[in-house]
Design a protein around this motif. Structure first.
Motif, short mmCIF file in Angstrom:
data_model
loop_
_atom_site.label_atom_id
_atom_site.label_comp_id
_atom_site.label_asym_id
_atom_site.label_seq_id
_atom_site.Cartn_x
_atom_site.Cartn_y
_atom_site.Cartn_z
N ILE A 52 0.86 -1.19 0.00
CA ILE A 52 0.00 0.00 0.00
C ILE A 52 0.89 1.24 0.00
O ILE A 52 2.07 1.18 0.35
CB ILE A 52 -0.94 0.03 1.23
N ASP A 53 0.29 2.37 -0.39
CA ASP A 53 1.00 3.65 -0.36
C ASP A 53 0.97 4.15 1.08
O ASP A 53 -0.09 4.51 1.61
CB ASP A 53 0.33 4.66 -1.29
N LEU A 54 2.10 4.18 1.72
CA LEU A 54 2.14 4.55 3.14
C LEU A 54 1.80 6.03 3.36
O LEU A 54 1.37 6.40 4.45
CB LEU A 54 3.55 4.25 3.70
N ASP A 55 1.97 6.83 2.33
CA ASP A 55 1.65 8.25 2.49
C ASP A 55 0.14 8.49 2.49
O ASP A 55 -0.36 9.40 3.17
CB ASP A 55 2.31 9.08 1.39
N GLN A 60 -6.40 2.74 9.66
CA GLN A 60 -6.79 1.34 9.76
C GLN A 60 -5.89 0.46 8.88
O GLN A 60 -5.48 -0.62 9.29
CB GLN A 60 -8.25 1.18 9.37
N GLU A 61 -5.60 0.93 7.68
CA GLU A 61 -4.75 0.15 6.78
C GLU A 61 -3.33 0.02 7.33
O GLU A 61 -2.69 -1.03 7.20
CB GLU A 61 -4.71 0.82 5.40
N LEU A 62 -2.87 1.08 7.96
CA LEU A 62 -1.53 1.03 8.54
C LEU A 62 -1.45 0.00 9.67
O LEU A 62 -0.48 -0.75 9.79
CB LEU A 62 -1.14 2.41 9.07
N ARG A 63 -2.51 -0.05 10.49
CA ARG A 63 -2.50 -0.98 11.62
C ARG A 63 -2.64 -2.43 11.14
O ARG A 63 -2.05 -3.35 11.72
CB ARG A 63 -3.62 -0.62 12.60
N VAL A 64 -3.43 -2.64 10.09
CA VAL A 64 -3.55 -4.00 9.54
C VAL A 64 -2.20 -4.45 8.99
O VAL A 64 -1.76 -5.59 9.23
CB VAL A 64 -4.63 -4.05 8.45
N LEU A 96 3.34 5.62 13.69
CA LEU A 96 3.31 4.30 13.06
C LEU A 96 3.61 4.40 11.57
O LEU A 96 4.31 3.56 11.00
CB LEU A 96 1.94 3.66 13.28
N ARG A 97 3.09 5.45 10.92
CA ARG A 97 3.33 5.65 9.49
C ARG A 97 4.84 5.85 9.24
O ARG A 97 5.41 5.25 8.31
CB ARG A 97 2.55 6.87 9.00
N ALA A 98 5.47 6.68 10.07
CA ALA A 98 6.91 6.93 9.91
C ALA A 98 7.71 5.65 10.17
O ALA A 98 8.72 5.37 9.50
CB ALA A 98 7.34 8.05 10.85
N PHE A 99 7.26 4.86 11.12
CA PHE A 99 7.95 3.61 11.43
C PHE A 99 7.88 2.64 10.26
O PHE A 99 8.87 1.99 9.92
CB PHE A 99 7.32 2.99 12.69
N LEU A 100 6.71 2.57 9.61
CA LEU A 100 6.57 1.64 8.49
C LEU A 100 7.39 2.08 7.28
O LEU A 100 7.79 1.25 6.46
CB LEU A 100 5.09 1.52 8.10
N LYS A 101 7.67 3.35 7.17
CA LYS A 101 8.45 3.84 6.04
C LYS A 101 9.93 3.46 6.16
O LYS A 101 10.56 3.13 5.17
CB LYS A 101 8.32 5.36 5.94
#
Length: 242
Positions: A52-55, A60-64, A96-101
């Motif tokens: 997925i596009d993290l930006d 909800q998508e980030l947590r999944v 969380l978004r920054a961590f996934l990047k």
């Protein structure tokens, strides 16, 4: 209550999301450090899970996605990464978004590096050389290649170079007939026959020694008395005739 329910739903969704294609591929058996045939452990490329596009992804998508990565990290038994994910799930969506990047890749790389170092335990020369070379030039792609293939190839070389243990056939000890002591045949003692004893085979042996002297003395006395009696008898007969 709602947060716990949402976390449970995320974990359930993570289980339903298909894992990376590499995990589904059947792998040939490999060798463990003891040269025993075992099933290969395949490490998943987590980067293939981020589709997925993290930006622009929703919270909800980030947590999944995070729950799915956590599931793979636990399945692969990676160090470092599961703890890092658990900490990020307690933070804000932006964190969380920054961590996934980037953060998730850093923690994953560290976990892979630790796993590579663990293969040095009881390692042969080929495994040790391959692992040391890899640890000197860190790379996620190199870590995955080594853990999924390289370590098994190096172990195979190490196992082939080991001398084959040829069981030495020792002859079975045949009990030797060695007597514990020198056995000398001792003749059975024949019953001794007392001299002059009745019933002895062939009669008694001649009487000798002190018994012979006694018998001879008695015989001589009897002869002497007989002679004296004979002389006295003749004189009386002569007187009677005269």
């Amino acid at each position: 209550m709602r947060s716990k329910l949402a976390a449970g739903v995320l974990v359930a969704l993570a289980f339903l999301i298909p894992a990376a294609p590499a995990a589904a591929q059947a792998q040939a058996p490999g060798l463990d450090p003891a040269c025993q045939t075992v099933e290969r452990k395949v490490y998943t490329d987590i980067r293939e899970l981020i589709t997925i596009d993290l930006d622009t992804a929703t919270d909800q998508e980030l947590r999944v996605l995070t729950a799915q990565i956590l599931h793979v990290a636990n399945t692969d038994e990676l160090p470092v990464l599961p703890q890092a994910i658990q900490e990020q799930l307690k933070g804000t969506p932006e964190g969380l978004r920054a961590f996934l990047k980037q953060g998730v890749l850093d923690a994953w790389s560290t976990g892979l590096r630790v796993t590579v170092a663990q293969t040095l335990t009881n390692a042969g020369p080929n495994v040790e050389a391959a692992a040391q070379k890899l640890l000197g030039a860190p790379s996620i792609d190199a870590y995955l290649e080594y853990l999924n293939n390289g370590v098994y190839e190096a172990r195979e070389l190490d196992c082939k170079s080991q001398p084959t243990a040829t069981p030495t056939s020792q002859p079975t000890a045949t009990p030797s007939a060695t007597p514990s002591a020198t056995s000398t045949a001792v003749p059975t003692g024949a019953p001794s026959v007392s001299p002059g004893a009745p019933g002895g085979e062939g009669g008694g042996l001649p009487v000798t020694g002190s018994d012979t002297a006694t018998v001879a003395g008695i015989g001589g006395a009897l002869l002497l008395l007989g002679g004296v009696g004979f002389v006295i008898g003749r004189r009386r007969r002569a007187r009677f005739v005269a």
